[in-house]
Design a protein around this motif. Sequence first.
Motif, PDB file in Angstrom:
ATOM      1  N   TYR B  54       0.840  -1.204   0.000  1.00  0.00           N
ATOM      2  CA  TYR B  54       0.000   0.000   0.000  1.00  0.00           C
ATOM      3  C   TYR B  54       0.876   1.255   0.000  1.00  0.00           C
ATOM      4  N   ASP B  55       0.257   2.410  -0.353  1.00  0.00           N
ATOM      5  CA  ASP B  55       0.953   3.697  -0.356  1.00  0.00           C
ATOM      6  C   ASP B  55       0.811   4.405   0.994  1.00  0.00           C
ATOM      7  N   TYR B 152       1.120   7.658   8.443  1.00  0.00           N
ATOM      8  CA  TYR B 152       0.647   6.371   7.943  1.00  0.00           C
ATOM      9  C   TYR B 152       1.495   5.947   6.735  1.00  0.00           C
ATOM     10  N   GLY B 153       2.102   4.773   6.832  1.00  0.00           N
ATOM     11  CA  GLY B 153       2.957   4.299   5.755  1.00  0.00           C
ATOM     12  C   GLY B 153       4.415   4.681   5.915  1.00  0.00           C
ATOM     13  N   LEU B 154       4.728   5.432   6.958  1.00  0.00           N
ATOM     14  CA  LEU B 154       6.140   5.686   7.294  1.00  0.00           C
ATOM     15  C   LEU B 154       6.616   4.521   8.158  1.00  0.00           C
ATOM     16  N   ILE B 181       0.994  17.933   1.640  1.00  0.00           N
ATOM     17  CA  ILE B 181       1.035  16.691   2.437  1.00  0.00           C
ATOM     18  C   ILE B 181       0.373  16.825   3.810  1.00  0.00           C
ATOM     19  N   ALA B 182       0.138  18.060   4.289  1.00  0.00           N
ATOM     20  CA  ALA B 182      -0.381  18.243   5.646  1.00  0.00           C
ATOM     21  C   ALA B 182      -1.870  17.947   5.735  1.00  0.00           C
ATOM     22  N   GLY B 183      -2.330  17.768   6.961  1.00  0.00           N
ATOM     23  CA  GLY B 183      -3.765  17.631   7.204  1.00  0.00           C
ATOM     24  C   GLY B 183      -4.122  16.311   7.841  1.00  0.00           C
ATOM     25  N   PRO B 184      -5.279  16.261   8.508  1.00  0.00           N
ATOM     26  CA  PRO B 184      -5.666  15.080   9.263  1.00  0.00           C
ATOM     27  C   PRO B 184      -5.824  13.844   8.381  1.00  0.00           C
ATOM     28  N   ASP B 185      -5.666  12.692   8.981  1.00  0.00           N
ATOM     29  CA  ASP B 185      -5.746  11.423   8.264  1.00  0.00           C
ATOM     30  C   ASP B 185      -6.372  10.398   9.192  1.00  0.00           C
ATOM     31  N   GLU B 186      -7.420   9.751   8.741  1.00  0.00           N
ATOM     32  CA  GLU B 186      -8.089   8.772   9.605  1.00  0.00           C
ATOM     33  C   GLU B 186      -7.171   7.580   9.921  1.00  0.00           C
ATOM     34  N   HIS B 187      -6.110   7.422   9.140  1.00  0.00           N
ATOM     35  CA  HIS B 187      -5.202   6.297   9.392  1.00  0.00           C
ATOM     36  C   HIS B 187      -4.100   6.637  10.395  1.00  0.00           C
ATOM     37  N   ASP B 188      -4.030   7.887  10.833  1.00  0.00           N
ATOM     38  CA  ASP B 188      -3.034   8.262  11.846  1.00  0.00           C
ATOM     39  C   ASP B 188      -3.736   9.094  12.920  1.00  0.00           C
ATOM     40  N   ALA B 189      -3.997   8.455  14.039  1.00  0.00           N
ATOM     41  CA  ALA B 189      -4.782   9.100  15.105  1.00  0.00           C
ATOM     42  C   ALA B 189      -4.028  10.249  15.769  1.00  0.00           C
ATOM     43  N   THR B 190      -2.734  10.409  15.488  1.00  0.00           N
ATOM     44  CA  THR B 190      -1.991  11.529  16.077  1.00  0.00           C
ATOM     45  C   THR B 190      -2.037  12.781  15.199  1.00  0.00           C
TER      46      THR B 190
END
Lengths: 92, 426
Positions: B54-55, B152-154, B181-190
């Motif tokens: 996955y990316d 997420y993905g790092l 690249i900035a902004g909230p992501d449901e895959h990273d809760a932090t």
Amino acid sequence: MSESVVDPDEVRQVADLARVDLDDDEVDQFTEQFADILSYFDALDEVPETDREEELANVMRPDETHECLSQEEALQNAPDSEDGHFKGPKVS
Amino acid sequence: MSTEYNGYVTAERIEGDDAGPLAGRTVAVKDNISTEGVPTTCGSAMLAEYAPPYDATVVERLTDAGATIPGKTNMDEFGMGTTTETSAHGPTENPAAPGHVPGGSSGGSAAVVAAGDADMALGTDTGGSIRCPAAFCGVVGIKPTYGLVSRYGLVAYANSLEQIGPIAPTVEAAAELLDVIAGPDEHDATTRDNEGAVDGLADAADGDVEGLSIGVPTELIEGADEAVVETFWDAIDDLEAQGANYHEVTLPSLEHAVEAYYVIAMSEASSNLARFDGVRYGQSGGHEGNWNESFANAREKGFGEEVKRRILLGTYALSAGYHDKYYRKAQDARAWVKQDFDEALDEADVLASPTMPVPPMEMGESLDDPLQMYLADANTTPVNLANLPAISVPAGKTDDGLPVGLQLVGPAFGEETLVRAGSALA
């Protein structure tokens, strides 16, 4: 400072806990380097006890099933697999 | 795209969408950021054959924004190093200072930007790994506020410290990339919903420093190389001439930042890298003996010396009897550093220091003495401990022609202030 000097047996013990095999040269080298590095870390003794004012909140989400990796994708990077399973040593 | 200075480790192109704010531009990606189907080795023999299924979120955002990824860049193994010499792919040479290291751990990313082999690049910064190579290669790098960019993905090294961020030739270009690249992501809760920090961030690159108040922490000047300090003050003079003012500040906690950083980073690394067991991915430990023997064998073969050193020291710092002495005290130091920064930033808009206390080292010079290499991170690690944003901009060169970076630290989600101030220099 001397309290942080480690001996080769301690290095072997930590390596065992961390599941990393080391050869004898690595054990000798790490024993010497860890003495330096841990002595330096000893300066943390001078740090006062500090209140941690973290403004942290738990982030929750509903426990729902989402799309996930297929079995094939999950296994594609495994060095060894058999019948859809990861393969490893025998469990005696 | 192979480069004579060993900037890229994989040259597979990933095409982006036709339209978008980064259409027509190339953004190189550090090799610890997951790219679907394209090798992601983290500079390690452990992951020589690994291609993620996955990316990473940032990679999706790049291609959605129209960027083309020309390849994956060289790095210190799992981000553990300050010179890009611990890579299993061999060292990268600094295109801006031949014969010298490019800094690390995102050395490949800074090098390809400095050489013009990518328009911009992504790096990751756990204790300075974006800012150090940006400084050494004479380009711009931003370590965002913790929580601004999705991880997420790092491939994790020390989760509580690291952020993905941009490297570019100018502050304006770095700001454009950060905006994407900035902004909230449901895959990273932090991640935090703080789009305001970066919306139209490139517009802030107007170089207006009239009335800007700069605090200079004396702890980050003392002990720095003379030629670096001289170049640093020249840059401060330049900012002053453009309308900024500066005052010196003292932050006593910074004296303990390096040891606190290394204890926390190594502890987190010892836990994070436990996943490399040679079963699900990575170098196999074979089927001889029991599971523990197989794991230990895989990890002996797959990990390089610096990674083993950090995993072992982290395991030691967390082990019974030493946890309070090292890990707990390091957490106290982390809270203290945060308090000191907050107080200093009440009295100043930004804090300035040399990004690195030394100019780029000669290649091969710093591998024998790990402690000396750790000490080179004195000015960058405090920022990660405090979760704050920081930018490194070129400050000039030493008399020997070696690039020197100026670091500006701002308040949490104060990226706009950093971009405005930094753009007065680059």
